[in-house]
Design an enzyme around this catalytic site. Structure first.
Site, PDB file in Angstrom:
ATOM      1  N   MET A  60       0.840  -1.195   0.000  1.00  0.00           N
ATOM      2  CA  MET A  60       0.000   0.000   0.000  1.00  0.00           C
ATOM      3  C   MET A  60       0.877   1.247   0.000  1.00  0.00           C
ATOM      4  SD  MET A  60      -3.076  -0.673   2.623  1.00  0.00           S
ATOM      5  CE  MET A  60      -4.230  -1.990   2.441  1.00  0.00           C
ATOM      6  N   PRO A  61       1.506   1.556  -1.120  1.00  0.00           N
ATOM      7  CA  PRO A  61       2.350   2.750  -1.156  1.00  0.00           C
ATOM      8  C   PRO A  61       1.527   4.032  -1.050  1.00  0.00           C
ATOM      9  CG  PRO A  61       2.156   1.810  -3.343  1.00  0.00           C
ATOM     10  CD  PRO A  61       1.472   0.861  -2.402  1.00  0.00           C
ATOM     11  N   HIS A  62       2.132   5.031  -0.434  1.00  0.00           N
ATOM     12  CA  HIS A  62       1.473   6.318  -0.248  1.00  0.00           C
ATOM     13  C   HIS A  62       2.525   7.365   0.069  1.00  0.00           C
ATOM     14  CE1 HIS A  62       1.757   4.293   3.634  1.00  0.00           C
ATOM     15  NE2 HIS A  62       1.930   5.497   4.147  1.00  0.00           N
ATOM     16  N   ALA A  63       2.096   8.590   0.188  1.00  0.00           N
ATOM     17  CA  ALA A  63       2.958   9.692   0.604  1.00  0.00           C
ATOM     18  C   ALA A  63       2.169  10.522   1.619  1.00  0.00           C
ATOM     19  CB  ALA A  63       3.373  10.534  -0.599  1.00  0.00           C
TER      20      ALA A  63
END
Length: 144
Positions: A60-63
């Protein structure tokens, strides 16, 4: 929670960066974030490693919201071939669910909704095996 155009099945990524970019670009295409946010997703991987590979086969990539998140949304990328992200327990990754949230509360809400979906065996099977993006979209939009 998700736009139809944010769903890609059997994406041909060969590296974690390609998989993260696919998830970020799907968010970008559905107006959930800026290009800066997509780059921040990749930069986070380089800086912090695969912390967002949270379960076997699932990333679950995010910034951070201030890095260009515009609306709360998820992107769904199922990889053609699993990709190793460098996580000792949860590699390789087959599902990449990008997250865009404009605040901590939205981030938590999106994750809670995803956990509910992923805990349903039928939905999880659909996520892993369906060849129909509309069936994936339906899992997100209909209560199980």
């Amino acid at each position: 929670m998700i736009a139809r155009q944010a769903i890609q099945l059997d994406h041909p990524a060969n590296t974690p960066e390609q998989a993260i970019l696919a998830a970020g670009n799907a968010l970008l295409a559905s107006d959930a974030c800026t290009e800066r946010y997509v780059q921040a997703m990749v930069d986070n991987f380089h800086q912090f490693g695969p912390y967002f590979v949270i379960a076997p086969g699932l990333a679950m990539p995010h910034a951070r919201p201030e890095q260009g998140a515009l609306t709360p949304q998820i992107s769904f990328i199922r990889l053609r071939q699993p990709v190793a992200f460098g996580h000792s327990d949860n590699d390789p990754v087959s599902l990449v669910l990008g997250l865009s949230a404009t605040g901590q509360d939205q981030h938590i809400q999106l994750i809670q909704q995803l956990v509910t979906l992923l805990s349903n065996e039928h939905t999880y099977h659909t996520f892993l095996h369906s060849t129909d993006a509309e069936a994936i979209f339906s899992c997100f939009t209909h209560k199980n």
